[in-house]
Design a protein around this motif. Structure first.
Motif, PDB file in Angstrom:
ATOM      1  N   PHE A  82       2.765   4.721  -0.946  1.00 40.17           N
ATOM      2  CA  PHE A  82       2.778   3.759   0.147  1.00 40.17           C
ATOM      3  C   PHE A  82       1.381   3.512   0.688  1.00 40.17           C
ATOM      4  N   TYR A 118      -0.191   0.845  -1.213  1.00 43.96           N
ATOM      5  CA  TYR A 118       0.452  -0.442  -0.921  1.00 43.96           C
ATOM      6  C   TYR A 118      -0.029  -0.970   0.426  1.00 43.96           C
ATOM      7  N   TRP A 119      -0.079  -0.072   1.417  1.00 40.96           N
ATOM      8  CA  TRP A 119      -0.464  -0.478   2.770  1.00 40.96           C
ATOM      9  C   TRP A 119      -1.926  -0.907   2.812  1.00 40.96           C
ATOM     10  N   TRP A 156       0.794  -7.979   6.299  1.00 39.55           N
ATOM     11  CA  TRP A 156       1.918  -7.515   7.138  1.00 39.55           C
ATOM     12  C   TRP A 156       1.642  -7.707   8.621  1.00 39.55           C
ATOM     13  N   VAL A 208       5.453  -2.003  12.381  1.00 41.26           N
ATOM     14  CA  VAL A 208       5.373  -2.912  11.231  1.00 41.26           C
ATOM     15  C   VAL A 208       5.160  -2.110   9.944  1.00 41.26           C
ATOM     16  N   SER A 209       4.395  -1.029  10.030  1.00 38.12           N
ATOM     17  CA  SER A 209       4.187  -0.226   8.812  1.00 38.12           C
ATOM     18  C   SER A 209       5.496   0.444   8.379  1.00 38.12           C
ATOM     19  N   LEU A 255       8.402  -1.004   8.696  1.00 36.33           N
ATOM     20  CA  LEU A 255       9.088  -2.099   7.985  1.00 36.33           C
ATOM     21  C   LEU A 255       8.518  -2.234   6.573  1.00 36.33           C
ATOM     22  N   ALA A 256       7.192  -2.036   6.469  1.00 34.48           N
ATOM     23  CA  ALA A 256       6.543  -2.142   5.158  1.00 34.48           C
ATOM     24  C   ALA A 256       7.005  -1.015   4.220  1.00 34.48           C
ATOM     25  N   ARG A 291       9.956   0.128   4.097  1.00 40.39           N
ATOM     26  CA  ARG A 291      11.242  -0.350   3.558  1.00 40.39           C
ATOM     27  C   ARG A 291      11.008  -1.326   2.408  1.00 40.39           C
TER      28      ARG A 291
END
Lengths: 138, 271
Positions: free
Chosen positions: A123, A126-127, A134, B98-99, B101-102, B104
């Protein structure tokens, strides 16, 4: 072209775009008894889904085997296509694949701000790649 | 195929009707605190105090949205929830939320690529799991492990169909690492019980805890459990407490000396 809207358990939004696009189409949901038994789905989830469905005007709710029920409903409603929502759920995908043998299927995609097809396996990666997308209001 | 009624009113009447139609469902005898439907989801969104989320989200009695049932079942679209959050302006709480949600979406994207391969180890486990049981022990399934904290979590899961994310991690870690049960047995069990059961978030989170989808196994100790969950727990007996150790001691006990954990930030000196 006469259509049938098929809701699945990952997409129970009565205001979904597909409902607006196919305003005259019959709307159906099938509680798949074999799936509920095989995965020991708890009553709380069944009730949550059922209560969610009751907010969809004129919904027809069935219990049975998903593909057979939908094939029958396509015939009964003289529909040429099934409209539904995309989900990564492999069980729902397998039903969708089976239905494709018999009818047209239109799936509305899930919407994410960052959908790089080469998804990293951590993750944090990805983040790092997509946090700006986002965190930006579009 | 059989067409079901849609003219019922009241949650009790619905519960009775569904029990009659689906007699194989286990009846908990109580209604879940999360009523289904988009309107209930929107109401929960309205009540959610997002500004408190950043600091409180890891505490079991902290401010979290409990939106997962509504997002997982599609009553609320993930994108509309993201936009709702961003309209609050920039803050640590907004970014954290929000992170989440990300996360998910990240799990969904991996599932989209991998399909049902996510039901098997995504990677080699970082600790030995060769002797893990492949069936969930009955005392866990029935919530009678004898450890009041874990039994409380299991009862919450069964009675409400929902658990705080931290609770899911505690239970998964307890089952996989302390009880040596395969993550798949635990994940399948929890998938069926959660209203928001979703193979992507659920099974990949279990793999994250197990270390087949992460760099290291997730474990917790007494200090962590008391800090974040103490306010909702009945209190565990101190004698024979499996959690009352430092992280270094727990790693040694659970994984043996070959596994070298990163040094933990907390001292584990609760006892």
């Amino acid at each position: 072209m006469p259509a049938l809207i098929w809701f699945n358990e990952d997409g129970l939004n009565p205001q979904h775009q597909m409902v607006q696009d196919y305003a005259d189409a019959p709307k159906v949901y099938v509680f798949d008894v074999n799936y509920l038994k095989q995965w020991a789905i708890a009553k709380h989830r069944v009730q949550f889904i059922y209560e969610s469905l009751l907010e969809i005007p004129n919904i027809e709710i069935y219990k049975g085997e998903t593909v057979a029920t939908l094939r029958q409903l396509v015939t009964d409603h003289q529909a040429n296509e099934i409209i539904t929502t995309e989900t990564p759920n492999h069980l729902i995908k397998s039903w969708q694949d089976e239905l494709l043998k018999y009818t047209n299927l239109i799936t509305y995609p899930e919407v994410y701000p960052a959908t790089d097809s080469r998804s990293p396996r951590r993750f944090s990666h990805y983040w790092r790649k997509s946090d700006r997308a986002w965190l930006t209001l579009t | 195929m059989k067409r079901l009624r849609t003219d019922l009113e009241g949650r009790e009447a619905i519960a009775d009707y569904l029990q009659a139609e689906f007699s194989f469902l286990e009846n908990t005898g109580v209604l879940a605190p999360h009523p289904g439907g988009r309107s209930a989801g929107l109401e929960r969104l309205e009540q959610f105090q997002l500004e408190k989320y950043g600091k409180q989200r890891n505490f079991l009695d902290g401010e979290v949205g409990q939106l997962s049932p509504y997002i997982s079942r599609g009553c609320l679209e993930l994108e509309e929830v993201r936009q709702w959050a961003l309209r609050h302006g920039k803050s640590n709480s907004v970014e954290k939320f929000v992170s989440e949600l990300a996360w998910r979406a990240f799990f969904h994207l991996v599932y989209e690529e991998e399909g049902d391969r996510i039901l098997k180890d995504m990677e080699k486990p970082k600790v030995s799991m060769r002797r893990h049981q492949t069936r969930l022990p009955e005392d866990i399934a029935s919530g009678e492990t004898g450890i009041p904290s874990m039994d409380t979590f299991i009862a919450m899961l069964k009675e409400t169909g929902y658990l705080h994310n931290h609770t899911r991690m505690y239970l998964a870690s307890y089952i996989v690492h302390f009880r040596r049960v395969s993550w798949r047995a635990g994940a399948d069990w929890m998938y069926g019980l959660l209203i928001d059961g979703d193979f992507a978030s659920n099974h990949l989170s279990w793999q994250w805890v197990a270390s087949t989808f992460s760099h290291k196994p997730y474990i917790f100790n007494r200090e962590n459990l008391e800090r974040y969950a103490g306010s909702v727990l009945p209190g565990d007996p101190r004698k024979g407490d499996p959690f009352n150790y430092s992280y270094e001691e727990l790693s040694e006990q659970l994984f043996g000396s070959e596994y070298q954990p990163e040094r933990s930030r907390t001292s584990g000196s609760y006892r």
